[in-house]
Design an enzyme around this catalytic site. Sequence first.
Site, PDB file in Angstrom:
ATOM      1  N   LYS A  82       0.821  -1.214   0.000  1.00  0.00           N
ATOM      2  CA  LYS A  82       0.000   0.000   0.000  1.00  0.00           C
ATOM      3  C   LYS A  82       0.854   1.263   0.000  1.00  0.00           C
ATOM      4  CE  LYS A  82      -1.672   0.853   4.036  1.00  0.00           C
ATOM      5  NZ  LYS A  82      -1.106   2.063   4.674  1.00  0.00           N
ATOM      6  N   THR A  83       1.844   1.320   0.879  1.00  0.00           N
ATOM      7  CA  THR A  83       2.666   2.532   0.996  1.00  0.00           C
ATOM      8  C   THR A  83       3.441   2.788  -0.289  1.00  0.00           C
ATOM      9  OG1 THR A  83       2.880   2.205   3.384  1.00  0.00           O
ATOM     10  CG2 THR A  83       4.490   3.643   2.319  1.00  0.00           C
ATOM     11  N   ASP A 273      -4.952   7.908   3.853  1.00  0.00           N
ATOM     12  CA  ASP A 273      -4.461   6.562   4.173  1.00  0.00           C
ATOM     13  C   ASP A 273      -5.258   5.980   5.340  1.00  0.00           C
ATOM     14  OD1 ASP A 273      -2.874   4.318   4.083  1.00  0.00           O
ATOM     15  OD2 ASP A 273      -1.211   5.206   5.194  1.00  0.00           O
ATOM     16  N   GLU A 274      -5.297   4.662   5.445  1.00  0.00           N
ATOM     17  CA  GLU A 274      -5.952   3.951   6.559  1.00  0.00           C
ATOM     18  C   GLU A 274      -7.398   4.432   6.760  1.00  0.00           C
ATOM     19  OE1 GLU A 274      -4.551   1.461   7.683  1.00  0.00           O
ATOM     20  OE2 GLU A 274      -2.392   1.711   7.880  1.00  0.00           O
ATOM     21  N   GLN A 304      -9.266  -4.718   8.248  1.00  0.00           N
ATOM     22  CA  GLN A 304      -8.402  -4.298   9.357  1.00  0.00           C
ATOM     23  C   GLN A 304      -9.031  -3.160  10.149  1.00  0.00           C
ATOM     24  OE1 GLN A 304      -3.994  -4.462   8.751  1.00  0.00           O
ATOM     25  NE2 GLN A 304      -4.501  -4.643   6.590  1.00  0.00           N
ATOM     26  N   ARG A 643       0.280 -10.733  10.522  1.00  0.00           N
ATOM     27  CA  ARG A 643       1.571 -10.155  10.932  1.00  0.00           C
ATOM     28  C   ARG A 643       2.719 -11.115  10.629  1.00  0.00           C
ATOM     29  NH1 ARG A 643       0.305  -5.935  10.006  1.00  0.00           N
ATOM     30  NH2 ARG A 643      -1.626  -6.903   9.337  1.00  0.00           N
TER      31      ARG A 643
END
Length: 688
Positions: A82-83, A273-274, A304, A643
């Site tokens: 994503k980043t 973002d997010e 998430q 994770r």
Amino acid sequence: MNQIQPDEPMSNGTDADESSAGSASPERSTGRRTFVLKRRDDSALETRFRIRYADELNAAQLAVAEQIDGPVLVVAGAGTGKTRTLVYRVARMIESGIAPESILLLTFTRKAAQQMLRRAAELVGPKAEHVQGGTFHSFANLTLRRHAEAAGYAPGFTILDQGDCEDVINLLRARLGLDARGLRFPRKQSLAAMISASVNRLTPLSTIIEEDYPQYRRQIDDIEKLARSYQQYKREHSLMDYDDLLINMSLLLERNNDVRERLAGLHRYIMVDEYQDTNRLQHEIVRQLGERHRNVMVVGDDSQSIYSFRGANFRNIMDFPKTFAGTMIITLEENYRSTQPILNLTNEILRHATEKYEKNLFTRRTSGEMPVIISAGDEQLQSQFVVQRILELREEGVELSDIAVLFRSSYLSFDLEIELNKANIPYVKMGGFKFIETAHVKDLISYLRVLNNPRDVVSWNRILLLLPGVGPRTAQRLVEEITNDQLRLGPGSEESARKLGNSAAGDLFAMLSSLTGERMSVPEIVERLVEYYRPIMRGKYDDYTKRLKDVEMFAEIAARYRSLGSFLADMALEPPTESVIGMEAGTEDEKLVLSTIHSAKGLEYNSVFVIWALDGRFPSFHAARSLDEMEEERRLMYVATTRAKDRLVITYPTNIFDRETGSVLSKPSRFIEGLPDDIAERWVVAEE
């Protein structure tokens, strides 16, 4: 094929050359000509760009980078780059000729925004530094200070942190006599949480109490009265808490067309973002800023969304296409973190979600260990298994710092910590004291706040109570004189403070007045304050020398600033996270990570243990109250399992007596129960 029909004939009335960009044909009946645009040669267009985007991004990521105009929702599965995608999108926008100043990048930490823009600058040069990037709160803070009058505030308003808010509420609670009632009244922390939830969810306070704090139904009227007093107190003393920044920003946009139009014109391209973590106020700010130009791209993962207790609204990301009609939805599914066996398990967890954007994570890392689900006879056996397995992994070459043990709630790791200490395994537990929350740092900030905003009675009260011989009554007397403008910093204040308080109060006013009377830089002011505060700190704290390290860090941070207001705003909104106080003992660099799942979001580890995956603990009994809560628990399990890069172990103890329900818990979490044999292996722990 696109067509343009100009009202006038082409310039010289002759047919356009067929080799030109388009072709024109006469229409004798109307006297008009039709100019037919040829299809764009995308390969030729790509030569305009220095960066070869198609070589750097996968197909879905490239689609995100190329879709510049109009509303876009990027559903980014865990570990899907994503980043990187956002960085390349910013770079492509700048290479396309879009002014960097017109791009607004909103993230949930300033560090995230800075990292993205630094990486974009590595691609396209210093132009990327002109993109405005930061958090919702920092953006609101800057905007409200620029338009303070329109918002009904003075530009020098003080931002209260969580502890400050609770102190104000406690003060008002005492003033209203609500601490002397026969009935049990909420603590200041609970009251602050109620008021904050009401603001963030745009929900009446009475509804918050009925749903989340039903034991206080009989006190609703008193709590609402306290909340009104709290709002009035903040406005009278030019104070804002974190929630006020958002609500006042939203009100500013709603009530001032000129300001809204000016900001919308300045920020023609918005990226968030997010987005799954935004609350209703943040969603409203995005809508108000973006409804004119509609160039809004939000990225997030509905799976998430795990912060509803902080006010995050799952509906924001699900309903974004309704808010901005015509939204293009692009899904990122190629995972660059985990092996395919781990992703098979996470996909299976999501498959049963009641509402979601469809996605199926995949990776080129097709081989790897199958996830393992461990059943242990009791809690101690679970802890002993985890410890033994960690020691084995360490022998295999996996560093302790690349191993994480995750759990639903902090208390669930207590038994494991005992076993880790027995085995001499060093660890760090995510959480603990934050730099800004330590008493000595809060003291220093309070001195600076009264210099910046002399009406900040919360900070005045704190620093007055640090003085020898000054108790609550004397402090209150001095604060009242300050509030009534009878006592001000400057010439003569030292003597007045001595008469109202004592010699120590006079010395304080003399010191502060000297700082206001000189043109001093922020580092110079802080240096003078530290010199004054050091003997106070020595007398107040037994671990004085340890705390000095935080004071040194505080002074180093201050040295970066020219403006006291900017320094205080950043310390309130984006403070350093770690303090030497409360850190784990030991000097070893390599430590095992223990963490709640909420604190581990966004991180990754070679090997992950998810403990206490026991129905009744994860998910908890309370989650069964509503489908929404149960689905958030499912998403929490998804976050925990994604994770892991190479190794995933999920454990649960059996035969656990639950005092609240009077029942014995022995079943694995419903999110992992019944998983197919080709998804996860199942082991039972047995003693030798």
